[in-house]
Design an enzyme around this catalytic site. Structure first.
Site, PDB file in Angstrom:
ATOM      1  CE  LYS A  87      -3.794   2.055   2.691  1.00 21.67           C
ATOM      2  NZ  LYS A  87      -4.681   1.804   3.837  1.00 21.67           N
ATOM      3  CD  GLU A 186      -7.494   3.737   5.540  1.00 21.07           C
ATOM      4  OE1 GLU A 186      -6.675   4.151   6.379  1.00 21.07           O
ATOM      5  OE2 GLU A 186      -7.165   3.061   4.554  1.00 21.07           O
ATOM      6  CG  ASP A 208      -6.744   5.502  10.752  1.00 16.65           C
ATOM      7  OD1 ASP A 208      -5.976   4.570  11.088  1.00 16.65           O
ATOM      8  OD2 ASP A 208      -7.495   5.440   9.760  1.00 16.65           O
TER       9      ASP A 208
END
Lengths: 622, 189
Positions: A87, A186, A208
């Site tokens: 990613k 997200e 996060d």
């Protein structure tokens, strides 16, 4: 393909049918899929009951491929062909990757312009293709579990992902055969899951820290509206960095000799386990056997881990301050802090967050699952499964968009944290007589100089009418949609001529690449595909004809001239004729023609319906 | 209120689309006075009707129209949310330019005060003195408190050139606030 997307799920001939929709959290370390069943969001396990799919893909010889647990188990054995944490490569060039990783990656990168490519035993792979492998496994898991084809998926991305990283994610999803309803940030997904479950109102912060990315979002939750006020972060900071620090510590503390890729990977895998163990214990054993047979046996305690990770944790606080400032809220306005991402299990992270925000963070949700659960709820809503408790999501663009001007400077066109969708126009002129083309370099970032921002693309405008220098007025419009993706259109204002915009993405994939990957992916199932494609084309044709006839009956009279109406009717006749045959491309062509012919009509109907809704509003409020 | 009604009238400004008057789009009376929660609710109510996510299962053409409206709604909200931008819109739509870049026709006394504050900010930065920053902020706020009623009455009287003068002064003060915030961030990092 485009039409399939348009008419599915819309205009369904069967009303109120439940549409299968999923949310996917495509993570650095692991990925998962969730759906809404009987109005409850739930994660979907594999056949062994495992929810988390390690984001690891192993390419073997002769087309053998494994994804997930099996691949992860063998990463130290075959590090070159076992790809993890990819990613971090999405929408990134080779120079970016080598700069942030300083040669500690066991992969062999191909020297290619644009997005980084990895050489494996199965050929050169783009991070987009590798991500698609993970997404495909999750799609199959969902189809098996839900018992049929999916209407669409919401895929989550770090809020701080730039345009190239978002586009790469969307490409991967399409490659995996998913209809992307939306790319969702997200932290926003987490806020939806938390907010809906707790009927939360007020200003919340979502912190996060995942395996490879950090996001902070400040949201205002009010009566069914999730409004992101500001977002910030670091798209190359996460749990992986702690693992690397621990591995480096092991090399020093154990006075290890220079190590090969297998040993390095083994150290990092062990580092992660030790780090996770230290979330619930004070000390943990670090034990690895090197390729040489020599054992490494060390003990790491929490105090040492805290000193190794202190400045990584500190690095997350600067974006927090910036996001609060951009949001225009004071730290005391924050009602609650939601923790997301496995790395927030580390006590040192929780302590730093508590100290910064002056309150203990909310920990009553599973930081690994909350993002997928929120994405599933959004997917359920977007697929058209109305349940009466609709909500609205207003998100922002994380990084400013600008264009290169004289002297290598960047002029901001769209400011960061502007609410999406947004459109901004900029006028350009020609500097030579008869000039018919020009290039616009689009960048993303906050800095002033071109080299300090991310290059997104070069747009070449062609077909500008030849005029004297300075006489042409080219209006270039930058539009960023709700997914945070940029589209550029251009028009010469004095003549009204649309310039063609040719895009050369700096770190993206060209359309040709995607077509090739799709071919590769579907090579084995070609016959199946042909039969299915004909059936799909027929279904689409029927739906379109039904929809257009219904629209003509309702509004043909009031919104169309006689000429416009007969043009549409002629196309209906043509499509019905093509539909009677079995020539798939003829059906597609006639469908496209009718669709194009009705675009303006559809737009007018939509506009009229919005206007009448708003006129109703004004009268109500008097 | 009559402005609000014209939103529903079809065929305005030639083709379709939301038009460019933020007050009309949000269904709010034109002017400076506007309670923040009234604006917020009008904005959310508008987005709830036009946002493309509401039309995710509709055709591309329909979603394109929804996107135009949602984009205009965001722009309108941005224009009206901050009082200084709201005033800017009102003054400029009355045909008076604000000449943000070049117009320095301001009272000498005001300019002197500006320079003095700027020097103080630079000193506070050099000495990492947050207390001094707060002191300057307080002084700026007092100046703003004096100027705002003036701006509002000039606008209410439709005295646009004088409104523009006051607006420019308030804009100067806003920039100073930004500078102070920058210094504060720099001190923290």
């Amino acid at each position: 393909m485009a039409l399939l997307q348009i008419f599915e799920p819309g205009q369904s001939t069967v009303p109120h049918q439940h549409r299968r929709a999923i949310g996917i959290d495509l993570g650095t370390t692991h990925s998962l899929v969730a759906t809404v069943r009987n109005s409850i969001a739930t994660v979907l396990p594999d056949e062994h009951g495992r929810v988390l799919l390690p984001s690891v893909v192993r390419y073997g010889a002769e087309g053998v491929k494994s994804v997930g647990v099996e691949a992860a188990a063998r990463q130290a054995e075959d590090p070159r062909n076992t790809l993890a944490s990819f990613k971090r490569f999405m929408g990134r060039g080779l120079a970016d990757v080598t700069r942030t990783h300083q040669g500690d990656l066991p992969y062999e990168f191909a020297d290619a312009p644009g997005m980084v490519q990895i050489r494996t035993v199965a050929g050169v792979k783009s991070p987009v293709e590798v991500s698609a492998e993970v997404l495909r496994v999750l799609r199959q898991r969902a189809e098996a579990s839900l018992g049929g084809e999916l209407t669409g998926a919401v895929i989550t991305v770090p809020a701080y992902f730039d345009d190239a990283q978002r586009q790469a994610t969307k490409d991967a999803a399409q490659l995996a055969g998913l209809n992307v309803l939306r790319l969702l940030n997200e932290p926003t997904a987490a806020a939806i899951a938390y907010g809906l479950d707790n009927a939360a109102e007020g200003v919340y912060a979502v912190y996060d820290l995942g395996g490879g990315t950090f996001d902070i979002s400040i949201l205002r939750l009010t009566k069914g509206v999730f409004e992101v006020l500001a977002t910030g972060g670091d798209s190359a900071l996460g749990g992986d960095d702690f693992d690397r620090r621990i591995a480096c510590w092991a090399i020093e503390a154990g006075q290890l000799p220079p190590l090969g890729p297998r040993d390095l990977r083994a150290l990092q895998v062990e580092a992660r386990e030790v780090k996770e163990a230290l979330s619930s214990r004070d000390r943990a054993r670090f034990h690895v056997r090197l390729q040489s047979g020599e054992p490494v046996d060390l003990t790491l305690d929490t105090a040492t881990l805290e000193s190794l990770g202190a400045n990584l944790v500190a690095k997350t606080l600067k974006p927090c301050r910036q996001a609060l400032r951009d949001a225009g809220v004071d730290i005391t306005d924050i009602q609650g802090v939601v923790l997301v991402g496995g790395s927030t299990r580390m006590p040192m992270v929780r302590a730093a967050v508590a100290e910064f925000f002056g309150q203990a963070p909310l920990t009553n949700l599973d930081p690994d699952q909350v993002v997928a659960l929120g994405a599933a709820r959004q997917a359920h809503l977007l697929a058209g499964n109305r349940s009466g408790d609709d909500w609205l999501l207003l998100d922002v663009i994380p990084l400013s968009l600008g264009i290169e001007t004289m002297g290598g400077l960047v002029e901001k066109i769209v400011p960061r944290n502007a609410t999406l969708p947004i459109a901004r126009a900029q006028e350009f002129t020609t500097f030579k007589d008869g000039q018919t083309a020009m290039r616009v370099h689009v960048l993303q970032g906050e800095r002033e100089r071109v080299e300090d921002c991310r290059s997104l693309a070069h747009f070449e405008l062609r077909g500008i009418p030849p005029l004297p220098a300075g006489a042409a007025r080219i209006k270039v419009t930058f539009e960023v949609d709700a997914d945070g993706l940029l589209a550029v259109t251009a028009r010469e204002e004095s003549t009204g001529v649309s310039a063609q915009v040719a895009v050369k993405p700096s770190y993206g994939l060209a359309d040709d690449d995607i077509a090739r990957m799709l071919r590769d992916a579907f090579d084995h199932a070609r016959d199946d595909l042909d039969a299915r494609a004909l059936a799909e084309a027929q279904v689409d044709a029927d739906r379109l004809v039904d929809a257009v006839r219904a629209a003509l009956a309702a509004d043909g009279e009031s919104l169309l001239s006689d000429a416009e109406r007969s043009a549409i009717e002629a196309r209906i006749v043509a499509l019905v004729a093509a539909r009677a045959g079995s020539d798939r491309s003829a059906i597609r062509e006639a469908t496209d023609a009718l669709s194009t012919a009705t675009d303006e009509f559809a737009a007018r109907r939509m506009d009229a319906s919005i206007r009448s809704a708003l006129a109703g509003r004004s009268i109500e409020s008097i | 209120m009559s402005d609000a009604l014209t939103v529903g009238a079809p065929g305005r400004s030639g083709g379709h689309g939301p038009g460019s008057d933020p007050f009309a789009l949000l269904g709010l009376p034109r002017g400076m006075s506007m309670a923040p929660h009234v604006l917020d609710e009008a904005y959310r109510g508008l987005q709830a009707r036009v946002h493309p996510d509401r039309y995710a299962d509709k055709t591309d053409a329909e979603r394109r129209v929804a996107m135009q409206w949602a984009t205009a709604a965001n722009e309108a909200y941005r224009t009206l949310r901050k009082p200084l931008l709201r005033a800017k819109y009102l003054i400029e739509s009355a045909g008076v330019g604000l000449g943000e870049q070049d117009n320095t026709a301001m009272p000498a006394e005001f300019l002197m005060q500006q320079m003095e504050w700027r020097e103080h900010v630079a000193e506070a930065r050099a000495h990492r003195d947050d207390k001094a920053l707060r002191h300057i902020e307080h002084a700026i706020r007092s100046a703003e408190v004096e100027l705002w009623p003036l701006l509002e009455s000039r606008i209410a009287e439709a005295d646009w050139p004088h409104a523009a003068d006051v607006w420019r002064r308030l804009r100067f003060l806003e920039k100073l606030h930004d500078d102070i915030e920058d210094v504060r961030s720099a001190l923290l990092d």
